[in-house]
Design a protein around this motif. Sequence first.
Motif, PDB file in Angstrom:
ATOM      1  N   GLY A 190       0.817  -1.210   0.000  1.00  0.00           N
ATOM      2  CA  GLY A 190       0.000   0.000   0.000  1.00  0.00           C
ATOM      3  C   GLY A 190       0.848   1.255   0.000  1.00  0.00           C
ATOM      4  O   GLY A 190       1.868   1.340   0.694  1.00  0.00           O
ATOM      5  N   ARG A 191       0.420   2.206  -0.783  1.00  0.00           N
ATOM      6  CA  ARG A 191       1.190   3.453  -0.946  1.00  0.00           C
ATOM      7  C   ARG A 191       0.207   4.586  -1.175  1.00  0.00           C
ATOM      8  O   ARG A 191      -0.721   4.440  -1.954  1.00  0.00           O
ATOM      9  CB  ARG A 191       2.057   3.286  -2.194  1.00  0.00           C
ATOM     10  CG  ARG A 191       2.983   4.425  -2.469  1.00  0.00           C
ATOM     11  CD  ARG A 191       3.504   4.360  -3.885  1.00  0.00           C
ATOM     12  NE  ARG A 191       4.432   5.437  -4.104  1.00  0.00           N
ATOM     13  CZ  ARG A 191       4.049   6.713  -4.272  1.00  0.00           C
ATOM     14  NH1 ARG A 191       2.772   7.028  -4.276  1.00  0.00           N
ATOM     15  NH2 ARG A 191       4.954   7.651  -4.440  1.00  0.00           N
ATOM     16  N   ASP A 231      -2.566   9.368  -6.107  1.00  0.00           N
ATOM     17  CA  ASP A 231      -1.496   8.463  -6.551  1.00  0.00           C
ATOM     18  C   ASP A 231      -1.451   7.166  -5.741  1.00  0.00           C
ATOM     19  O   ASP A 231      -0.405   6.526  -5.663  1.00  0.00           O
ATOM     20  CB  ASP A 231      -0.140   9.185  -6.509  1.00  0.00           C
ATOM     21  CG  ASP A 231       0.138   9.824  -5.144  1.00  0.00           C
ATOM     22  OD1 ASP A 231      -0.827  10.031  -4.371  1.00  0.00           O
ATOM     23  OD2 ASP A 231       1.315  10.102  -4.849  1.00  0.00           O
ATOM     24  N   GLU A 232      -2.614   6.764  -5.175  1.00  0.00           N
ATOM     25  CA  GLU A 232      -2.673   5.499  -4.431  1.00  0.00           C
ATOM     26  C   GLU A 232      -2.215   4.329  -5.284  1.00  0.00           C
ATOM     27  O   GLU A 232      -2.536   4.236  -6.466  1.00  0.00           O
ATOM     28  CB  GLU A 232      -4.116   5.234  -3.947  1.00  0.00           C
ATOM     29  CG  GLU A 232      -4.311   3.817  -3.405  1.00  0.00           C
ATOM     30  CD  GLU A 232      -5.704   3.545  -2.820  1.00  0.00           C
ATOM     31  OE1 GLU A 232      -6.201   4.364  -2.051  1.00  0.00           O
ATOM     32  OE2 GLU A 232      -6.274   2.488  -3.160  1.00  0.00           O
ATOM     33  N   ARG A 233      -1.436   3.433  -4.645  1.00  0.00           N
ATOM     34  CA  ARG A 233      -1.197   2.107  -5.228  1.00  0.00           C
ATOM     35  C   ARG A 233      -1.498   1.073  -4.168  1.00  0.00           C
ATOM     36  O   ARG A 233      -1.072   1.206  -3.022  1.00  0.00           O
ATOM     37  CB  ARG A 233       0.260   1.964  -5.696  1.00  0.00           C
ATOM     38  CG  ARG A 233       0.544   2.722  -6.983  1.00  0.00           C
ATOM     39  CD  ARG A 233       1.933   2.417  -7.505  1.00  0.00           C
ATOM     40  NE  ARG A 233       2.135   0.996  -7.786  1.00  0.00           N
ATOM     41  CZ  ARG A 233       3.280   0.480  -8.202  1.00  0.00           C
ATOM     42  NH1 ARG A 233       4.329   1.255  -8.408  1.00  0.00           N
ATOM     43  NH2 ARG A 233       3.389  -0.823  -8.431  1.00  0.00           N
ATOM     44  N   PHE A 234      -2.236   0.053  -4.563  1.00  0.00           N
ATOM     45  CA  PHE A 234      -2.660  -0.959  -3.599  1.00  0.00           C
ATOM     46  C   PHE A 234      -2.715  -2.296  -4.319  1.00  0.00           C
ATOM     47  O   PHE A 234      -3.285  -2.395  -5.409  1.00  0.00           O
ATOM     48  CB  PHE A 234      -4.042  -0.594  -3.031  1.00  0.00           C
ATOM     49  CG  PHE A 234      -4.551  -1.595  -2.035  1.00  0.00           C
ATOM     50  CD1 PHE A 234      -4.122  -1.564  -0.710  1.00  0.00           C
ATOM     51  CD2 PHE A 234      -5.460  -2.575  -2.417  1.00  0.00           C
ATOM     52  CE1 PHE A 234      -4.586  -2.499   0.207  1.00  0.00           C
ATOM     53  CE2 PHE A 234      -5.922  -3.504  -1.495  1.00  0.00           C
ATOM     54  CZ  PHE A 234      -5.489  -3.464  -0.191  1.00  0.00           C
ATOM     55  N   ALA A 235      -2.103  -3.305  -3.748  1.00  0.00           N
ATOM     56  CA  ALA A 235      -2.132  -4.630  -4.378  1.00  0.00           C
ATOM     57  C   ALA A 235      -1.993  -5.704  -3.314  1.00  0.00           C
ATOM     58  O   ALA A 235      -1.363  -5.491  -2.278  1.00  0.00           O
ATOM     59  CB  ALA A 235      -0.984  -4.754  -5.382  1.00  0.00           C
ATOM     60  N   HIS A 255       9.073  -5.150  -7.308  1.00  0.00           N
ATOM     61  CA  HIS A 255       8.626  -4.065  -8.185  1.00  0.00           C
ATOM     62  C   HIS A 255       7.266  -3.503  -7.786  1.00  0.00           C
ATOM     63  O   HIS A 255       6.850  -2.471  -8.298  1.00  0.00           O
ATOM     64  CB  HIS A 255       8.641  -4.500  -9.657  1.00  0.00           C
ATOM     65  CG  HIS A 255       7.629  -5.536  -9.986  1.00  0.00           C
ATOM     66  ND1 HIS A 255       6.315  -5.235 -10.187  1.00  0.00           N
ATOM     67  CD2 HIS A 255       7.747  -6.871 -10.112  1.00  0.00           C
ATOM     68  CE1 HIS A 255       5.654  -6.357 -10.437  1.00  0.00           C
ATOM     69  NE2 HIS A 255       6.495  -7.357 -10.394  1.00  0.00           N
ATOM     70  N   TRP A 256       6.569  -4.150  -6.840  1.00  0.00           N
ATOM     71  CA  TRP A 256       5.325  -3.582  -6.322  1.00  0.00           C
ATOM     72  C   TRP A 256       5.567  -2.435  -5.345  1.00  0.00           C
ATOM     73  O   TRP A 256       4.618  -1.747  -4.954  1.00  0.00           O
ATOM     74  CB  TRP A 256       4.510  -4.653  -5.585  1.00  0.00           C
ATOM     75  CG  TRP A 256       3.934  -5.698  -6.476  1.00  0.00           C
ATOM     76  CD1 TRP A 256       4.434  -6.943  -6.699  1.00  0.00           C
ATOM     77  CD2 TRP A 256       2.740  -5.596  -7.263  1.00  0.00           C
ATOM     78  NE1 TRP A 256       3.625  -7.622  -7.576  1.00  0.00           N
ATOM     79  CE2 TRP A 256       2.581  -6.820  -7.935  1.00  0.00           C
ATOM     80  CE3 TRP A 256       1.799  -4.595  -7.450  1.00  0.00           C
ATOM     81  CZ2 TRP A 256       1.519  -7.072  -8.785  1.00  0.00           C
ATOM     82  CZ3 TRP A 256       0.731  -4.842  -8.309  1.00  0.00           C
ATOM     83  CH2 TRP A 256       0.601  -6.062  -8.963  1.00  0.00           C
ATOM     84  N   ASP A 315       7.870   0.944  -3.596  1.00  0.00           N
ATOM     85  CA  ASP A 315       8.894   1.978  -3.646  1.00  0.00           C
ATOM     86  C   ASP A 315       9.142   2.449  -2.215  1.00  0.00           C
ATOM     87  O   ASP A 315       8.619   1.851  -1.267  1.00  0.00           O
ATOM     88  CB  ASP A 315       8.503   3.130  -4.587  1.00  0.00           C
ATOM     89  CG  ASP A 315       7.319   3.932  -4.073  1.00  0.00           C
ATOM     90  OD1 ASP A 315       6.904   3.737  -2.909  1.00  0.00           O
ATOM     91  OD2 ASP A 315       6.802   4.755  -4.838  1.00  0.00           O
ATOM     92  N   THR A 351       6.131   2.903   0.150  1.00  0.00           N
ATOM     93  CA  THR A 351       5.185   1.800   0.320  1.00  0.00           C
ATOM     94  C   THR A 351       5.315   1.188   1.711  1.00  0.00           C
ATOM     95  O   THR A 351       6.418   1.054   2.222  1.00  0.00           O
ATOM     96  CB  THR A 351       5.471   0.713  -0.739  1.00  0.00           C
ATOM     97  OG1 THR A 351       5.415   1.309  -2.041  1.00  0.00           O
ATOM     98  CG2 THR A 351       4.461  -0.424  -0.667  1.00  0.00           C
ATOM     99  N   ASP A 373     -12.704  -5.441  -4.044  1.00  0.00           N
ATOM    100  CA  ASP A 373     -11.456  -6.067  -3.624  1.00  0.00           C
ATOM    101  C   ASP A 373     -11.760  -7.103  -2.543  1.00  0.00           C
ATOM    102  O   ASP A 373     -12.670  -6.914  -1.739  1.00  0.00           O
ATOM    103  CB  ASP A 373     -10.515  -5.017  -3.022  1.00  0.00           C
ATOM    104  CG  ASP A 373      -9.854  -4.158  -4.092  1.00  0.00           C
ATOM    105  OD1 ASP A 373      -9.733  -4.623  -5.241  1.00  0.00           O
ATOM    106  OD2 ASP A 373      -9.465  -3.016  -3.781  1.00  0.00           O
TER     107      ASP A 373
END
Lengths: 251, 251
Positions: free
Chosen positions: A195-196, A202-206, A216-217, A219, A222, A240
């Motif tokens: 989570g970022r 600019d959220e990133r969530f996986a 690579h998920w 940075d 995160t 989700d």
Amino acid sequence: MSGRLVVLGTGPGKPEQMTPEAAAAITEAEVFFGYGPYLDRLWLRPEQRVVASDNRAEIDRSRAALEAAAGGARVCVVSGGDPGVFAMAAAVCEAIEDGPATWRALDLQVLPGVTAMLAVAARAGAPLGHDFCAISLSDNLKPWELIERRLRAVAEAGLVIALYNPISKARPWQLPAAFRVLREVLPVSVPVIFGRAIGRADERFAVVPLAEAEQHWADMATCIIVGSAETRTIERPGRDPLIYSPRSARG
Amino acid sequence: MSGRLVVLGTGPGKPEQMTPEAAAAITEAEVFFGYGPYLDRLWLRPEQRVVASDNRAEIDRSRAALEAAAGGARVCVVSGGDPGVFAMAAAVCEAIEDGPATWRALDLQVLPGVTAMLAVAARAGAPLGHDFCAISLSDNLKPWELIERRLRAVAEAGLVIALYNPISKARPWQLPAAFRVLREVLPVSVPVIFGRAIGRADERFAVVPLAEAEQHWADMATCIIVGSAETRTIERPGRDPLIYSPRSARG
């Protein structure tokens, strides 16, 4: 001496997740010390002064802030998240311990905030629902062997693991090495949450199983949560999946 | 289905430490489920409805809240601190997993908050400044042997330890037993911080060395932070000592 020093956190990124207590302290301060991107999040008045510094200049920044406060200014040291979790509060304490006696007499306040792992956990469901830990993967200030030993110990003990500072340009191999250690101890099916900038544009969530977790998920901004063997996934139609760690545990 | 369920935390107790995001969700909700004392902290409008329940009725409370949301209501489940740390978010997920399929389709949001250990840490300085963990001492839902094994593992690994749910009328001997385990592993000089209702009128805050840590300092609303061998104390003239865990560690 009328100066004072407040060390606060802006929360994980979304402005509505900063506490009113921190917002009030920002309104009252005259000069702000911090890492540039965190200072950029503040809405300041023209007469409020900003001293931005590099990510890794924490002790120098702390000393400059303490000097300004000792000189009579109302000073604010700004962290992201919570200032006490891998952030500025410990650096300020270190500077006070090594500094002049007058710094110990200063009016110092640390104001808590929402740290990154809590925002990532809330976005996922409740992965921190049972015993958990927070470990920084940065080996700038501690040996890598200690980090590996800690990862192994907490994974064997069944704790959910939040990883801070997982990767940076100067530290490219540590996160893959951490995943290798965790794969030796944990079922490779446990969910790994990346989570970022949760709740921001600019959220990133996986979420991926540990078997497929790759650097690579992530940075440097995160926060990663690695489930325990008890952590569960609930599939949901059109949403989700929910990830949670049950409150109960077997022996 | 227009209902929705928000699970939120009120923060550690001081109203200024609740996030604006949580406050906005409270304004929008129609019905509130939670433990009575947490619900008492809310300032509600006359038409907003409250369903208080006992401390240990978490699954029944979660089911009732999910049913109300599935029936079309805007529902709020209220925790103290952060809802994801030994609180309601995991109970709601458990209820969803075991409940009817319609509950998986619900609009569910978990909103993070400031959890107790962050407020206690900020009051003390920066005791969570390096790797740390959070462990619940309640053996209602896991065997005591597992708790002892975890305490030993994290203390040996050098993590600072935050203890939640340290004691209650029904669990009087667990906290002394935990201190005994920790004294076997850690130097008995490490500081133990007891914090309760930080920043409120009924605040209790104390720091003692592990050798002298006793259960009578704690009640069920206390969060306890046990330092690592690296944790340091800075004496200050006319102020409480600063307790912090340095960012760097030896191997």
